[in-house]
Structures are given as structure tokens and as C-alpha cells.
Scaffold this motif. Structure first.
Motif, PDB file in Angstrom:
ATOM      1  N   VAL A  90       0.836  -1.196   0.000  1.00 16.07           N
ATOM      2  CA  VAL A  90       0.000   0.000   0.000  1.00 16.07           C
ATOM      3  C   VAL A  90       0.872   1.247   0.000  1.00 16.07           C
ATOM      4  O   VAL A  90       1.994   1.237   0.504  1.00 16.07           O
ATOM      5  N   ALA A  91       0.320   2.330  -0.536  1.00 16.66           N
ATOM      6  CA  ALA A  91       1.067   3.582  -0.631  1.00 16.66           C
ATOM      7  C   ALA A  91       0.739   4.488   0.554  1.00 16.66           C
ATOM      8  O   ALA A  91       0.271   5.615   0.400  1.00 16.66           O
ATOM      9  N   ARG A  92       0.984   3.978   1.731  1.00 18.88           N
ATOM     10  CA  ARG A  92       0.799   4.786   2.940  1.00 18.88           C
ATOM     11  C   ARG A  92       1.273   4.017   4.157  1.00 18.88           C
ATOM     12  O   ARG A  92       1.473   2.808   4.119  1.00 18.88           O
ATOM     13  N   ASP A  93       1.385   4.751   5.248  1.00 13.97           N
ATOM     14  CA  ASP A  93       1.677   4.144   6.544  1.00 13.97           C
ATOM     15  C   ASP A  93       0.349   3.831   7.228  1.00 13.97           C
ATOM     16  O   ASP A  93      -0.724   4.064   6.678  1.00 13.97           O
ATOM     17  N   TYR A  94       0.408   3.312   8.448  1.00 13.74           N
ATOM     18  CA  TYR A  94      -0.823   3.108   9.209  1.00 13.74           C
ATOM     19  C   TYR A  94      -1.571   4.431   9.373  1.00 13.74           C
ATOM     20  O   TYR A  94      -0.955   5.493   9.555  1.00 13.74           O
ATOM     21  N   THR A  95      -2.888   4.379   9.344  1.00 10.57           N
ATOM     22  CA  THR A  95      -3.686   5.537   9.730  1.00 10.57           C
ATOM     23  C   THR A  95      -3.735   5.595  11.254  1.00 10.57           C
ATOM     24  O   THR A  95      -3.346   4.642  11.948  1.00 10.57           O
ATOM     25  N   ARG A  96      -4.250   6.701  11.776  1.00 11.24           N
ATOM     26  CA  ARG A  96      -4.290   6.856  13.235  1.00 11.24           C
ATOM     27  C   ARG A  96      -5.136   5.763  13.894  1.00 11.24           C
ATOM     28  O   ARG A  96      -4.760   5.214  14.925  1.00 11.24           O
ATOM     29  N   ASP A  97      -6.282   5.424  13.288  1.00 14.26           N
ATOM     30  CA  ASP A  97      -7.136   4.416  13.912  1.00 14.26           C
ATOM     31  C   ASP A  97      -6.518   3.025  13.816  1.00 14.26           C
ATOM     32  O   ASP A  97      -6.685   2.201  14.724  1.00 14.26           O
ATOM     33  N   GLU A  98      -5.802   2.738  12.730  1.00 13.99           N
ATOM     34  CA  GLU A  98      -5.127   1.443  12.622  1.00 13.99           C
ATOM     35  C   GLU A  98      -4.027   1.317  13.673  1.00 13.99           C
ATOM     36  O   GLU A  98      -3.854   0.258  14.292  1.00 13.99           O
ATOM     37  N   ASP A  99      -3.305   2.398  13.886  1.00 12.05           N
ATOM     38  CA  ASP A  99      -2.266   2.405  14.915  1.00 12.05           C
ATOM     39  C   ASP A  99      -2.889   2.215  16.292  1.00 12.05           C
ATOM     40  O   ASP A  99      -2.333   1.506  17.145  1.00 12.05           O
ATOM     41  N   SER A 100      -4.064   2.809  16.497  1.00  7.04           N
ATOM     42  CA  SER A 100      -4.756   2.671  17.777  1.00  7.04           C
ATOM     43  C   SER A 100      -5.208   1.231  18.018  1.00  7.04           C
ATOM     44  O   SER A 100      -5.172   0.746  19.160  1.00  7.04           O
ATOM     45  N   VAL A 101      -5.632   0.556  16.970  1.00  7.39           N
ATOM     46  CA  VAL A 101      -6.055  -0.847  17.099  1.00  7.39           C
ATOM     47  C   VAL A 101      -4.878  -1.712  17.553  1.00  7.39           C
ATOM     48  O   VAL A 101      -5.024  -2.573  18.433  1.00  7.39           O
ATOM     49  N   LEU A 102      -3.715  -1.488  16.958  1.00 10.53           N
ATOM     50  CA  LEU A 102      -2.533  -2.250  17.360  1.00 10.53           C
ATOM     51  C   LEU A 102      -2.236  -2.042  18.847  1.00 10.53           C
ATOM     52  O   LEU A 102      -1.949  -3.005  19.579  1.00 10.53           O
ATOM     53  N   LYS A 103      -2.322  -0.809  19.291  1.00 10.85           N
ATOM     54  CA  LYS A 103      -2.024  -0.513  20.695  1.00 10.85           C
ATOM     55  C   LYS A 103      -3.094  -1.082  21.615  1.00 10.85           C
ATOM     56  O   LYS A 103      -2.793  -1.610  22.687  1.00 10.85           O
ATOM     57  N   ALA A 104      -4.363  -0.991  21.189  1.00 11.89           N
ATOM     58  CA  ALA A 104      -5.458  -1.473  22.026  1.00 11.89           C
ATOM     59  C   ALA A 104      -5.358  -2.981  22.257  1.00 11.89           C
ATOM     60  O   ALA A 104      -5.676  -3.480  23.354  1.00 11.89           O
ATOM     61  N   TYR A 105      -4.953  -3.716  21.243  1.00  9.50           N
ATOM     62  CA  TYR A 105      -4.846  -5.171  21.354  1.00  9.50           C
ATOM     63  C   TYR A 105      -3.421  -5.630  21.657  1.00  9.50           C
ATOM     64  O   TYR A 105      -3.129  -6.832  21.615  1.00  9.50           O
ATOM     65  N   LYS A 106      -2.561  -4.658  21.951  1.00 11.67           N
ATOM     66  CA  LYS A 106      -1.170  -4.931  22.319  1.00 11.67           C
ATOM     67  C   LYS A 106      -0.459  -5.799  21.284  1.00 11.67           C
ATOM     68  O   LYS A 106       0.256  -6.746  21.612  1.00 11.67           O
ATOM     69  N   ARG A 107      -0.715  -5.463  20.009  1.00 14.90           N
ATOM     70  CA  ARG A 107      -0.065  -6.169  18.919  1.00 14.90           C
ATOM     71  C   ARG A 107       1.116  -5.358  18.403  1.00 14.90           C
ATOM     72  O   ARG A 107       1.053  -4.127  18.335  1.00 14.90           O
ATOM     73  N   SER A 108       2.175  -6.028  18.054  1.00 10.12           N
ATOM     74  CA  SER A 108       3.341  -5.342  17.488  1.00 10.12           C
ATOM     75  C   SER A 108       3.034  -4.919  16.064  1.00 10.12           C
ATOM     76  O   SER A 108       2.235  -5.561  15.370  1.00 10.12           O
ATOM     77  N   PRO A 109       3.622  -3.827  15.596  1.00 14.47           N
ATOM     78  CA  PRO A 109       3.437  -3.438  14.193  1.00 14.47           C
ATOM     79  C   PRO A 109       3.899  -4.552  13.262  1.00 14.47           C
ATOM     80  O   PRO A 109       4.794  -5.329  13.599  1.00 14.47           O
ATOM     81  N   HIS A 110       3.274  -4.642  12.121  1.00 14.83           N
ATOM     82  CA  HIS A 110       3.656  -5.649  11.142  1.00 14.83           C
ATOM     83  C   HIS A 110       5.052  -5.346  10.592  1.00 14.83           C
ATOM     84  O   HIS A 110       5.459  -4.180  10.505  1.00 14.83           O
TER      85      HIS A 110
END
Length: 306
Positions: A90-110
Motif C-alpha cells: 500500500v502507498a501509505r503508513d498506518y492511519t491513526r485508527d489502525e495504529d490505535s487498534v494495534l495498541k489497544a490489542y497490544k499487537r506489534s506493528p507488522h
């Protein structure tokens, strides 16, 4: 007889060895870095760019079958988060809400690879009576429903419409991230069905399109607007031609990364495919010839003067 028995034993052992090769659940030979079958979800706005380079990979690794599946960037990210896609581009980084989902579920960035650097462009027909605009003006237009282009540029014969793909597109996400500093837009824009439709509308209506430099750079009937802005130090950067040399120099405000994201943290076929795209000299040269900046290697580019 003993010789025949020995021969039969050797043949049986050979077949047994073949049968002991790792198998997938479907009985096919196990996937490796250079062999197997995988589908990669691909941002439709850079699909043509990636599809054009795939034959280089296919020739190098005939035992690997990569299927690029075009879709809006948001859909590709959704498949990655839902564990449906093993890799996406994809031609972008994580959006703010996608980054929030990772933090909420304590998942490491891909895991991800920078494949190339493109540029978000606001483009018009070659004879459109406007050449430059500023980042601040764009932010005001997208964030203030009362602000118009004609208020900034009274010489325009009419108020142009803004054309871009859907709100699921990477173009829209990059407007929010890069133009609006992660604030939602309020301006009414014309959303069309595909990135190609954006080019069609700009060529046939009085409008300003939103796309990527790689899609328009070789179309002489179009021109990207030059954009002035204040950099992170407060220095004012005067509008310059939208050119890959200024992307390298970071003298353009809307530089867009083309990332490959991985679902699994291991060296498998998706990893091998994205690694090849990132490092193969022929593909890096293709990105360079396409008017954007390869993500791997160093290139000396001469700035395009006004």
C-alpha cells in the motif's frame, strides 16, 4: 537375484525420500522463499506500477506464483488486520485508527519494507490557469467549508472540483495524514470509482485531481501543481517542480512511502517476494525510470529547475 533385490530397495528408498518432502495441507510441495503460491493484496492506486515489474520476478523464480490482487488501500489493510492477507502493498503508513487498534490489542506493528517513495500530487490539465499553491492553502480548503479556490485565486474562471478515489483509498488517507495533519476533511469532494477515473475527470472537466506522481509524470497533457510550505524548522520552502530529485532532497511536502507489509515474522514466500522487489537492481531502476525514488540503494539525481 541379489542385484535385483538391491535395485528394488534403492528405488523404494528413492520414492520414500520423495514422499518425505514437506507437504502443505493440499498435498503440494511446501512453500519456500522462492517457491509456492501466495496472493498479495495491492493498493489499486499503485497496482499498475507493481504489476509492470512482476514479470522480472516471475522469470527469476518460475516455481513461485504471486497473484497481485488490486483493492483500495483500506481494504488491503483490513485483510492484513483480519489475518486474511499474508502480505500487502500500500502507498501509505498506518492511519491513526489502525495504529490505535494495534495498541489497544497490544499487537506489534507488522514487519514492513520500504519499496519506493512516491509523491501525493494535486494535478490539473496542462492549460489549467494555475501552477502553484501552498500547503496552508490546501489545508484551509480541505478543512474549512467556506474557503474556496477562487478566494485565493480570483483569476480562476470557475470554482474547480476536487477529484479523488473513494475514502477507502490511500490518496484520501494521505490527504488526512500529510495535508490535514491527521484532522478529518470537511470539504465536499468528488469521489470516483478508480484512480484511472480521476485522470479521466481531470482531462474532461474543470477540476483538480489527487493522485501519485508515478501515475501522471509521463502524461504530457497533465501537470502537478507546485507546492510551497514551511518545513519542520520553520523555513519556508518555495514551490518547486514536482520531481523525484526533490523527493530525495525532501523538498516536497507530500512524500508517500510505498510499503510492503508482512503478516508473518519469518522468511517465507511473501517475505521473499517483497525482499526481491526492494533489492533487485532491475526493479529499482524501473522505479527510477517511472519518476519516483527507489527505496533501496543510492542515486544521484539532478534537481529539475523551475
Amino acid at each position: 537375484m541379489k542385484k535385483n533385490s538391491l535395485l528394488i530397495m534403492v528405488v523404494l528408498l528413492a520414492f520414500a525420500a520423495c514422499d518425505n518432502e514437506p507437504k502443505q495441507n493440499n498435498g503440494m510441495p511446501a512453500e519456500t522463499v522462492r517457491a509456492g503460491n501466495v496472493e498479495i493484496a495491492c493498493d489499486e492506486s499503485v497496482y499498475a506500477l507493481l504489476k509492470a515489474i512482476q514479470p522480472v520476478y516471475d522469470t527469476a523464480f518460475p516455481d513461485a506464483k504471486i497473484t497481485l490482487k488490486p483493492m483500495p488501500a483500506r481494504a488491503a489493510m483490513s485483510e492484513l488486520f483480519a489475518l486474511k492477507a499474508r502480505g500487502i502493498i500500500v502507498a501509505r503508513d498506518y492511519t491513526r485508527d489502525e495504529d490505535s487498534v494495534l495498541k489497544a490489542y497490544k499487537r506489534s506493528p507488522h514487519g514492513k519494507f520500504l519499496l519506493a517513495k512516491d509523491a501525493l500530487v494535486f494535478f490539473v490539465k496542462r492549460n489549467f490557469p494555475l501552477d502553484t499553491i501552498s500547503k496552508n492553502q490546501l489545508a484551509e480548503i480541505f478543512g474549512n467549508t467556506k474557503q474556496t479556490f477562487k478566494q485565493y485565486f480570483p483569476h480562476l474562471p470557475a470554482e474547480p472540483s476536487i477529484v479523488l478515489p473513494s475514502e477507502q483509498s490511500s490518496e484520501y488517507a494521505n490527504i488526512v495524514q500529510l495535508v490535514m495533519n491527521n484532522k478529518l476533511t470537511t470539504r465536499t469532494t468528488l469521489h470516483v470509482t478508480s484512480p484511472d477515473s480521476v485522470l479521466f475527470m481531470v482531462k474532461n472537466t474543470f477540476s483538480i485531481g489527487v493522485s501519485y506522481l508515478s501515475r501522471i509524470v509521463k502524461d504530457t497533457s497533465l501537470k502537478p501543481l507546485m507546492i510551497g510550505y514551511d518545513d519542520s524548522t520553520g523555513e519556508h520552502i518555495w514551490p518547486k517542480p514536482v520531481h523525484q530529485s526533490y523527493i530525495v532532497m525532501e523538498k516536497y511536502p507530500f512524500i508517500v512511502p510505498i510499503f510492503g507489509y508482512l503478516q508473518e515474522e519469518r522468511q517465507n514466500l511473501p517475505w521473499g517476494f517483497l525482499t526481491f522487489i526492494r533489492t533487485d537492481p532491475r526493479i529499482q531502476q524501473y522505479f527510477l525510470n517511472a519518476g519516483i525514488v527507489p527505496g533501496f540503494g543510492k542515486f544521484n539525481l539532478i534537481p529539475l529547475e523551475d
